[in-house]
Design an enzyme around this catalytic site. Structure first.
Site, PDB file in Angstrom:
ATOM      1  N   ASP A 228      17.807 122.813  22.055  1.00  0.00           N
ATOM      2  CA  ASP A 228      18.813 122.769  20.464  1.00  0.00           C
ATOM      3  C   ASP A 228      18.568 124.566  20.427  1.00  0.00           C
ATOM      4  OD1 ASP A 228      15.799 123.410  22.211  1.00  0.00           O
ATOM      5  OD2 ASP A 228      14.611 122.868  19.661  1.00  0.00           O
ATOM      6  N   ARG A 229      17.728 125.129  21.016  1.00  0.00           N
ATOM      7  CA  ARG A 229      17.906 126.817  20.697  1.00  0.00           C
ATOM      8  C   ARG A 229      19.795 127.099  20.857  1.00  0.00           C
ATOM      9  NH1 ARG A 229      13.695 129.697  23.229  1.00  0.00           N
ATOM     10  NH2 ARG A 229      13.578 131.468  21.775  1.00  0.00           N
TER      11      ARG A 229
ATOM     12  N   VAL B  47      15.912 113.359  15.472  1.00  0.00           N
ATOM     13  CA  VAL B  47      16.689 113.001  14.282  1.00  0.00           C
ATOM     14  C   VAL B  47      17.738 112.190  14.900  1.00  0.00           C
ATOM     15  CG1 VAL B  47      18.360 114.891  12.690  1.00  0.00           C
ATOM     16  CG2 VAL B  47      15.331 115.074  13.061  1.00  0.00           C
TER      17      VAL B  47
END
Length: 259
Positions: free
Chosen positions: A110-111, A13
Site C-alpha cells: 500500500d505504501r 477495499v
C-alpha cells in the site's frame, strides 16, 4: 472495467475503475479465512446494485499487506471474474520506482502504491501520510524515488490500547473535542478526547516539521485514509487530501502493465 482490490490490515477495499475514474467502491473487514466464494456472494450483490456484473470486469489488480488473504482473493478473481489477477509489486506490475531503502522487499504494497500515485499527481518532494491501522509517513523525492518513512500506531489502535489497559476508562469516539478547544479537560471523557485527538494532531505536526527539516527542501504533504478529512479540519499541515490514493495508484499500475 478494472476491479482494484486493496487488502489492508483492517479492511479490504474493492473498487470499480474505468480509466482512472472510480465508479464504485466497497469495503469489508479483513479476514484471511474469508473464502473466494464468500467474497463473490458479497461483491456480486453490491455490483448488481450498481448495474454491473462479472462480465463487466476485464482485469483484476490486488495490493495486499496481509499475505494470508491473497490466495482467496486470487480464487475470487480466477473463479468468478475469469481473470488471472495482477499482484502489485510483481511482474508485470513491478513498482517502476526507485526504492532507496536497505530492504526494499519489506515495504508494504500500500505504501509503494501510494508513493507511485502521489508522485504522479504531485511531481515534487512529498510527505505522504496514510491514516490506517497504522499511521504511516512516506517520503518521496522530486524524482519519484521512495526515500523512507515513519510508522506510528493508528489512532484507533492507540485508543484501543488505552481503554484495554485502564479498567476505568470508557470507550470514546474519535472526534475533535467539543467546546472552546481548551487542552485542559475537566472530565475523564474530555481529558481522553484531548489526549487522543490533540495529541495525535501534535504528533502529525511535529513529525512533519522534523521530516521537512531533514529533507532540507519544501515538501508537499499529501494525506489519505479515512481520518484524513477529520484531521484536515483542525490542522494546516496538509496540502492535499486524496481519499482514494491507493486505488488511484493501482489503476496507474494497471495502465503501466498494459503498455
Amino acid at each position: 472495467m478494472l476491479l482494484a482490490i486493496d487488502a489492508g490490515n483492517t479492511n479490504v477495499v474493492f473498487a470499480l475503475v474505468e480509466g482512472r475514474e472510480i465508479k464504485a467502491r466497497w469495503r469489508i473487514a479483513t479476514d484471511p479465512r474469508r473464502t473466494g466464494d464468500e467474497y463473490a456472494v458479497w461483491l456480486h450483490n453490491l455490483m448488481a446494485l450498481e448495474g454491473k456484473g462479472p462480465a463487466d470486469i476485464e482485469a483484476v489488480i490486488i495490493a495486499t499487506v496481509v499475505p494470508r488473504a491473497l490466495h482467496n482473493l486470487e480464487v475470487l478473481s480466477t473463479k468468478y471474474f475469469d481473470c488471472d489477477p495482477l499482484i502489485a509489486g510483481h511482474d508485470p506490475v513491478s513498482w517502476g520506482i526507485q526504492l532507496d531503502i536497505p530492504e526494499p522487499g519489506s515495504l508494504g504494497a500500500d505504501r509503494a502504491v501510494n508513493a507511485i500515485a502521489a508522485h504522479a499527481l504531485y511531481p515534487e518532494d512529498l510527505i505522504v501520510i496514510d491514516f490506517g491501522t497504522a499511521t504511516t509517513f512516506d517520503v518521496v523525492d522530486y524524482s519519484g524515488a521512495y526515500k523512507g518513512g515513519i510508522i506510528a500506531p493508528g489512532i484507533n489502535l492507540s485508543l484501543d490500547a488505552l481503554v484495554n489497559a485502564a479498567a476505568k476508562l470508557p470507550r470514546i469516539a474519535i472526534e475533535a473535542p467539543e467546546g472552546n478547544m481548551s487542552v485542559i479537560g475537566t472530565t475523564t471523557e474530555s481529558q481522553m478526547h484531548i489526549g487522543v485527538f490533540w495529541g495525535y494532531v501534535a504528533m502529525i505536526e511535529g513529525l512533519v516539521e522534523r521530516t521537512r527539516a531533514e529533507i532540507g527542501r519544501p515538501a508537499k504533504v499529501v494525506s489519505t485514509g479515512g481520518l484524513a478529512t477529520l484531521f484536515d479540519e483542525h490542522t494546516r499541515v496538509f496540502d492535499a487530501i486524496e481519499p482514494d490514493l491507493t486505488i488511484q495508484g493501482l489503476a496507474m499500475l494497471y495502465e503501466r502493465s498494459k503498455s
